[in-house]
Enzyme design. Structure first.
Site, PDB file in Angstrom:
ATOM      1  CG  HIS A 120      -0.577   5.915  -0.441  1.00  0.00           C
ATOM      2  ND1 HIS A 120      -1.379   7.010  -0.298  1.00  0.00           N
ATOM      3  CD2 HIS A 120      -1.321   4.858  -0.057  1.00  0.00           C
ATOM      4  CE1 HIS A 120      -2.558   6.644   0.166  1.00  0.00           C
ATOM      5  NE2 HIS A 120      -2.545   5.332   0.314  1.00  0.00           N
ATOM      6  CG  HIS A 123      -1.933   1.040   1.279  1.00  0.00           C
ATOM      7  ND1 HIS A 123      -2.882   1.243   0.310  1.00  0.00           N
ATOM      8  CD2 HIS A 123      -2.151   1.998   2.228  1.00  0.00           C
ATOM      9  CE1 HIS A 123      -3.631   2.274   0.639  1.00  0.00           C
ATOM     10  NE2 HIS A 123      -3.215   2.742   1.795  1.00  0.00           N
ATOM     11  CD  GLN A 172       7.305   0.472  -2.558  1.00  0.00           C
ATOM     12  OE1 GLN A 172       7.784   1.099  -1.627  1.00  0.00           O
ATOM     13  NE2 GLN A 172       7.808   0.515  -3.754  1.00  0.00           N
TER      14      GLN A 172
END
Length: 109
Positions: free
Chosen positions: A82, A78, A80
C-alpha cells in the site's frame, strides 16, 4: 518487537497509505475540473499522511537494523504494498497530472 506489534504497524501503514491514496485520487478529480488550489490542498493533506506511513516504515526498518526482530508478517508486507502504491501515485500526480493539466489549460486560454 513481537509479530503482533509488527502486524499492528502493518495495519497502521495500510490505513495511512490508503487514506493518502484516496486523497490523491480526489486531487486528480479536482485537477480534471481545473480546481487546482483545492487539489493542492488535498495533495498537501495526503503528503502529511504519507509521511506518517513512511515514519512507521522507518521505525520498523530501524528496529530491524538494530537486530530487534527479523520476522515479516503478511500484514506488514501488505502495508509495504500500500505504501509503495501511494508513493507512486503521489509522484505521478505531482509530475504528470498537476504539471501537465496546468500546462495544457494555460495553452488553451
Amino acid at each position: 518487537m513481537t509479530k503482533n506489534e509488527i502486524s499492528e504497524k502493518g495495519f497502521e501503514i495500510v490505513a495511512l497509505a490508503g487514506d493518502a491514496r484516496s486523497l490523491y485520487l480526489k486531487a486528480i478529480k479536482l485537477i480534471k475540473k481545473r480546481e487546482y488550489e483545492k487539489a493542492k490542498m488535498e495533495i498537501s493533506e495526503a503528503n502529511d499522511i504519507l509521511k506518517e506511513a513512511h515514519q512507521c516504515q522507518m521505525d520498523l526498518l530501524t528496529e530491524e537494523g538494530k537486530g530487534k526482530y527479523s520476522d515479516l508478517t503478511l500484514i506488514m508486507a501488505h502495508g509495504q504494498d500500500h505504501l509503495m502504491t501511494a508513493i507512486l501515485l503521489k509522484e505521478l500526480l505531482e509530475i504528470v497530472f498537476l504539471d501537465l493539466y496546468q500546462d495544457l489549460h494555460s495553452i488553451q486560454k
